[in-house]
Design a protein around this motif. Sequence first.
Motif, short mmCIF file in Angstrom:
data_model
loop_
_atom_site.label_atom_id
_atom_site.label_comp_id
_atom_site.label_asym_id
_atom_site.label_seq_id
_atom_site.Cartn_x
_atom_site.Cartn_y
_atom_site.Cartn_z
N THR A 20 -16.98 -8.94 -21.66
CA THR A 20 -17.33 -7.71 -22.38
C THR A 20 -18.34 -6.92 -21.57
OG1 THR A 20 -16.86 -8.66 -24.56
CG2 THR A 20 -18.36 -6.78 -24.48
N GLN A 51 -16.86 7.59 -31.94
CA GLN A 51 -17.60 6.81 -32.93
C GLN A 51 -16.94 6.94 -34.29
OE1 GLN A 51 -19.94 7.72 -35.60
NE2 GLN A 51 -20.39 5.58 -35.97
N GLU A 54 -10.69 4.52 -34.27
CA GLU A 54 -10.07 3.66 -33.26
C GLU A 54 -10.03 4.40 -31.91
OE1 GLU A 54 -9.19 0.26 -35.44
OE2 GLU A 54 -8.39 0.59 -33.45
N SER A 69 -15.19 -1.28 -28.64
CA SER A 69 -15.99 -1.02 -29.82
C SER A 69 -16.85 0.21 -29.59
CB SER A 69 -16.88 -2.22 -30.16
OG SER A 69 -18.00 -2.26 -29.30
N ARG A 70 -17.15 0.92 -30.67
CA ARG A 70 -18.01 2.11 -30.59
C ARG A 70 -18.83 2.15 -31.87
NH1 ARG A 70 -18.32 7.62 -28.75
NH2 ARG A 70 -20.59 7.75 -28.76
N PRO A 71 -19.83 1.28 -31.95
CA PRO A 71 -20.56 1.14 -33.22
C PRO A 71 -21.49 2.31 -33.55
CG PRO A 71 -21.53 -0.22 -31.52
CD PRO A 71 -20.29 0.34 -30.94
N SER A 76 -21.16 1.66 -26.41
CA SER A 76 -19.76 1.24 -26.50
C SER A 76 -19.59 -0.03 -25.67
CB SER A 76 -18.84 2.34 -25.96
OG SER A 76 -17.47 1.93 -25.98
N THR A 77 -18.59 -0.82 -26.03
CA THR A 77 -18.21 -1.97 -25.21
C THR A 77 -16.73 -1.94 -24.92
OG1 THR A 77 -17.72 -3.48 -27.04
CG2 THR A 77 -20.01 -3.39 -26.28
#
Lengths: 116, 112
Positions: A20, A51, A54, A69-71, A76-77
């Motif tokens: 990751t 953000q 998807e 991911s974009r929390p 982001s990861t």
Amino acid sequence: SAVISQKPSRDICQRGTSLTIQCQVDSQVTMMFWYRQQPGQSLTLIATANQGSEATYESGFVIDKFPISRPNLTFSTLTVSNMSPEDSSIYLCSVEAVGGTGGEQFFGPGTRLTVL
Amino acid sequence: GNSVTQMEGPVTLSEEAFLTINCTYTATGYPSLFWYVQYPGEGLQLLLKATKADDKGSNKGFEATYRKETTSFHLEKGSVQVSDSAVYFCALQGGATNKLIFGTGTLLAVQP
């Protein structure tokens, strides 16, 4: 301008494992982009991450292989899953310049991945 | 679809020589054009841009003119320095998305 950091800067991984990659921006941004730069090749867009929604993947890239991911608006990861030697590349994240036309992007320093 | 073609490298020059790196594009409509530079060990940085025909982008002594008639955006510098050694990427952005399309990059090596 935006300052972007990525972790790790480089890694050497075994086939079949996952890595990751984290991307941190010093300001809030709507869109973040993930690119791959294979050895001797140009940059290829993997996906666009907004953000709260998807990620949108480009042709040839799928969520199962590259989950994103974009929390929040600064982070982001990108995960490279079930890696093979063909995944050896530099992975870069980028953000749009505020007020730009979309082609003006700031890039992180990249994560150099080697898969054995 | 949109695409960018740039001259292959490496390009090796002596300090103070004149530089040209060719870039041509294929696109529908009127794309914006960019040159990005990647110095050794660093991320890409925007060098210059042009958003419409006949615009000239310039920065750090580098110039490129948006030529719609020849679909080109060649990068030039009158006198290169060792510190200009880097990989240069031509790129375009156009259409309904913000997607950047990059060329394959040209490695420039400037020798003292």
